[in-house]
Scaffold this motif. Structure first.
Motif, mmCIF file in Angstrom:
data_model
loop_
_atom_site.group_PDB
_atom_site.id
_atom_site.type_symbol
_atom_site.label_atom_id
_atom_site.label_comp_id
_atom_site.label_asym_id
_atom_site.label_seq_id
_atom_site.Cartn_x
_atom_site.Cartn_y
_atom_site.Cartn_z
ATOM 1 N N THR A 36 0.797 -1.222 0.000
ATOM 2 C CA THR A 36 0.000 0.000 0.000
ATOM 3 C C THR A 36 0.834 1.279 0.000
ATOM 4 O O THR A 36 0.269 2.375 0.002
ATOM 5 C CB THR A 36 -0.911 0.027 1.239
ATOM 6 N N LEU A 37 2.149 1.164 -0.006
ATOM 7 C CA LEU A 37 3.029 2.329 0.053
ATOM 8 C C LEU A 37 4.007 2.312 -1.118
ATOM 9 O O LEU A 37 5.225 2.328 -0.944
ATOM 10 C CB LEU A 37 3.782 2.366 1.390
ATOM 11 N N GLY A 38 3.455 2.271 -2.307
ATOM 12 C CA GLY A 38 4.266 2.217 -3.509
ATOM 13 C C GLY A 38 3.909 1.016 -4.359
ATOM 14 O O GLY A 38 3.100 0.173 -3.946
ATOM 15 N N PRO A 39 4.504 0.919 -5.543
ATOM 16 C CA PRO A 39 4.132 -0.149 -6.469
ATOM 17 C C PRO A 39 4.674 -1.514 -6.070
ATOM 18 O O PRO A 39 5.796 -1.645 -5.579
ATOM 19 C CB PRO A 39 4.762 0.316 -7.797
ATOM 20 N N GLY A 40 3.860 -2.543 -6.277
ATOM 21 C CA GLY A 40 4.312 -3.911 -6.061
ATOM 22 C C GLY A 40 4.373 -4.318 -4.605
ATOM 23 O O GLY A 40 3.776 -3.702 -3.721
ATOM 24 N N ARG A 41 5.132 -5.368 -4.358
ATOM 25 C CA ARG A 41 5.332 -5.907 -3.007
ATOM 26 C C ARG A 41 6.650 -5.359 -2.482
ATOM 27 O O ARG A 41 7.713 -5.644 -3.026
ATOM 28 C CB ARG A 41 5.342 -7.442 -3.045
ATOM 29 N N ARG A 42 6.585 -4.577 -1.407
ATOM 30 C CA ARG A 42 7.741 -3.817 -0.977
ATOM 31 C C ARG A 42 8.155 -4.175 0.450
ATOM 32 O O ARG A 42 7.327 -4.588 1.273
ATOM 33 C CB ARG A 42 7.446 -2.311 -1.069
ATOM 34 N N PHE A 92 -2.137 -5.611 6.676
ATOM 35 C CA PHE A 92 -2.337 -6.115 8.033
ATOM 36 C C PHE A 92 -1.051 -6.795 8.485
ATOM 37 O O PHE A 92 -0.547 -7.700 7.815
ATOM 38 C CB PHE A 92 -3.499 -7.108 8.031
ATOM 39 N N MET A 93 -0.504 -6.355 9.622
ATOM 40 C CA MET A 93 0.758 -6.888 10.113
ATOM 41 C C MET A 93 0.596 -7.317 11.563
ATOM 42 O O MET A 93 -0.101 -6.655 12.336
ATOM 43 C CB MET A 93 1.867 -5.835 10.019
ATOM 44 N N VAL A 94 1.263 -8.389 11.933
ATOM 45 C CA VAL A 94 1.278 -8.850 13.323
ATOM 46 C C VAL A 94 2.731 -9.020 13.756
ATOM 47 O O VAL A 94 3.495 -9.771 13.140
ATOM 48 C CB VAL A 94 0.524 -10.186 13.483
ATOM 49 N N ASP A 95 3.121 -8.312 14.818
ATOM 50 C CA ASP A 95 4.480 -8.418 15.343
ATOM 51 C C ASP A 95 4.641 -9.695 16.160
ATOM 52 O O ASP A 95 3.663 -10.366 16.515
ATOM 53 C CB ASP A 95 4.815 -7.212 16.220
ATOM 54 N N ASN A 96 5.884 -10.007 16.505
ATOM 55 C CA ASN A 96 6.162 -11.203 17.306
ATOM 56 C C ASN A 96 5.511 -11.155 18.680
ATOM 57 O O ASN A 96 5.222 -12.196 19.262
ATOM 58 C CB ASN A 96 7.679 -11.380 17.458
ATOM 59 N N ASP A 97 5.290 -9.939 19.199
ATOM 60 C CA ASP A 97 4.666 -9.823 20.519
ATOM 61 C C ASP A 97 3.145 -9.794 20.447
ATOM 62 O O ASP A 97 2.463 -9.591 21.450
ATOM 63 C CB ASP A 97 5.167 -8.572 21.244
ATOM 64 N N GLY A 98 2.597 -9.990 19.235
ATOM 65 C CA GLY A 98 1.149 -10.035 19.076
ATOM 66 C C GLY A 98 0.512 -8.704 18.742
ATOM 67 O O GLY A 98 -0.707 -8.639 18.511
ATOM 68 N N ALA A 99 1.296 -7.621 18.703
ATOM 69 C CA ALA A 99 0.757 -6.314 18.334
ATOM 70 C C ALA A 99 0.341 -6.332 16.864
ATOM 71 O O ALA A 99 1.025 -6.913 16.014
ATOM 72 C CB ALA A 99 1.787 -5.217 18.577
ATOM 73 N N VAL A 100 -0.784 -5.703 16.564
ATOM 74 C CA VAL A 100 -1.323 -5.650 15.210
ATOM 75 C C VAL A 100 -1.139 -4.245 14.651
ATOM 76 O O VAL A 100 -1.413 -3.247 15.330
ATOM 77 C CB VAL A 100 -2.824 -6.016 15.203
ATOM 78 N N TRP A 101 -0.660 -4.167 13.410
ATOM 79 C CA TRP A 101 -0.434 -2.882 12.760
ATOM 80 C C TRP A 101 -1.126 -2.876 11.396
ATOM 81 O O TRP A 101 -1.234 -3.906 10.749
ATOM 82 C CB TRP A 101 1.060 -2.630 12.556
ATOM 83 N N LEU A 102 -1.557 -1.708 10.987
ATOM 84 C CA LEU A 102 -2.087 -1.513 9.647
ATOM 85 C C LEU A 102 -1.195 -0.510 8.933
ATOM 86 O O LEU A 102 -0.952 0.590 9.433
ATOM 87 C CB LEU A 102 -3.529 -0.987 9.704
ATOM 88 N N ALA A 103 -0.668 -0.891 7.771
ATOM 89 C CA ALA A 103 0.211 -0.016 7.003
ATOM 90 C C ALA A 103 -0.532 0.496 5.786
ATOM 91 O O ALA A 103 -1.250 -0.249 5.119
ATOM 92 C CB ALA A 103 1.470 -0.770 6.571
ATOM 93 N N GLY A 104 -0.340 1.760 5.483
ATOM 94 C CA GLY A 104 -0.983 2.363 4.325
ATOM 95 C C GLY A 104 -1.422 3.776 4.655
ATOM 96 O O GLY A 104 -1.028 4.353 5.669
ATOM 97 N N ILE A 105 -2.254 4.340 3.793
ATOM 98 C CA ILE A 105 -2.754 5.697 3.975
ATOM 99 C C ILE A 105 -4.264 5.633 4.143
ATOM 100 O O ILE A 105 -5.015 5.619 3.163
ATOM 101 C CB ILE A 105 -2.413 6.597 2.765
ATOM 102 N N PRO A 106 -4.755 5.568 5.379
ATOM 103 C CA PRO A 106 -6.211 5.467 5.580
ATOM 104 C C PRO A 106 -6.899 6.797 5.308
ATOM 105 O O PRO A 106 -6.271 7.863 5.298
ATOM 106 C CB PRO A 106 -6.320 5.080 7.054
ATOM 107 N N GLN A 107 -8.204 6.726 5.116
ATOM 108 C CA GLN A 107 -9.000 7.940 5.049
ATOM 109 C C GLN A 107 -9.059 8.577 6.430
ATOM 110 O O GLN A 107 -8.863 7.917 7.457
ATOM 111 C CB GLN A 107 -10.420 7.603 4.575
ATOM 112 N N ARG A 108 -9.336 9.860 6.480
ATOM 113 C CA ARG A 108 -9.409 10.577 7.745
ATOM 114 C C ARG A 108 -10.403 9.906 8.692
ATOM 115 O O ARG A 108 -11.549 9.636 8.324
ATOM 116 C CB ARG A 108 -9.838 12.029 7.521
#
Length: 211
Positions: A14-20, A171-187
């Protein structure tokens, strides 16, 4: 050379072309009101050897279309940013895309920019009162600079209005179980998600600044 890192992830789509490969620096002096990544603001002593970072992503780079570096504020660690970009250049022919909240005039003399080691650069601070209609941007004042021929070839397609069908998040999950969303969401999307999950009995915290 050491760098203060927030996190690293692959694939980011979601932050540029392709799989990054996504690399987030820790620490930000810009601190835009309404930022969705306030967790990356606080500075931390650089504690990760750049050589170890590069070795840890070597396998990902072989499968990726490029690297996106964000934060935090990468240019707040200018020497570490240079070392990371130079190292990435030795390991992949993929494109290098960097986000910065600084003005272009204040960072254009950085060697990674001036010497063409960065293919595409997004500059200028996020502004909560600006419209959000352009691809890859949190606000329309942000400027996409295509610094190399590769940058022009791969990123020129992002110089257009968002049609509305590209609002995806990784959708990302860290080793400690924290969940992150990467990209540019709407306001306000993160607050809406928080409210939705709360209505279902879940408790989450978000890193978006209060509006």
């Amino acid at each position: 050379m050491k760098v203060a890192l927030s996190r690293v992830h692959f694939p980011v789509t979601t932050l540029g072309p392709g799989r990054r490969v996504g690399i987030w620096f820790q620490g930000c002096s810009v601190r835009c009101p309404g930022c969705i990544s306030m967790d990356t603001w606080h500075p931390r002593q650089a504690d990760v050897e750049v050589s170890m970072l590069l070795e840890s992503i070597r396998g990902w780079l072989a499968e990726s279309d490029g690297v996106t570096i964000s934060g935090g504020e990468p240019f707040d660690q200018p020497d570490a940013l240079m070392a990371v970009v130079e190292g990435v250049r030795h390991l992949t022919h993929g494109s290098v895309f960097v986000y910065s909240g600084h003005s272009y005039s204040s960072i254009c003399s950085h060697p990674a920019v001036a010497e063409g080691l960065i293919d595409a650069l997004m500059s200028e601070p996020f502004m909560l009162d600006e419209r959000q209609t352009l691809l890859l941007r949190g606000s329309d004042n942000q400027r996409l600079h295509l610094l190399t021929e590769k940058g022009k070839a791969e990123f020129s397609c992002f110089e257009r209005d968002d049609s509305g069908d590209t609002k995806n998040l990784d959708f990302m999950v860290d080793n400690d179980g924290a969940v992150w969303l990467a990209g540019i969401p709407q306001r306000g999307d993160m607050r809406k998600l928080q409210a939705l999950l709360a209505s279902q009995g879940h408790v989450i915290s978000v890193t978006e600044g209060r509006q």
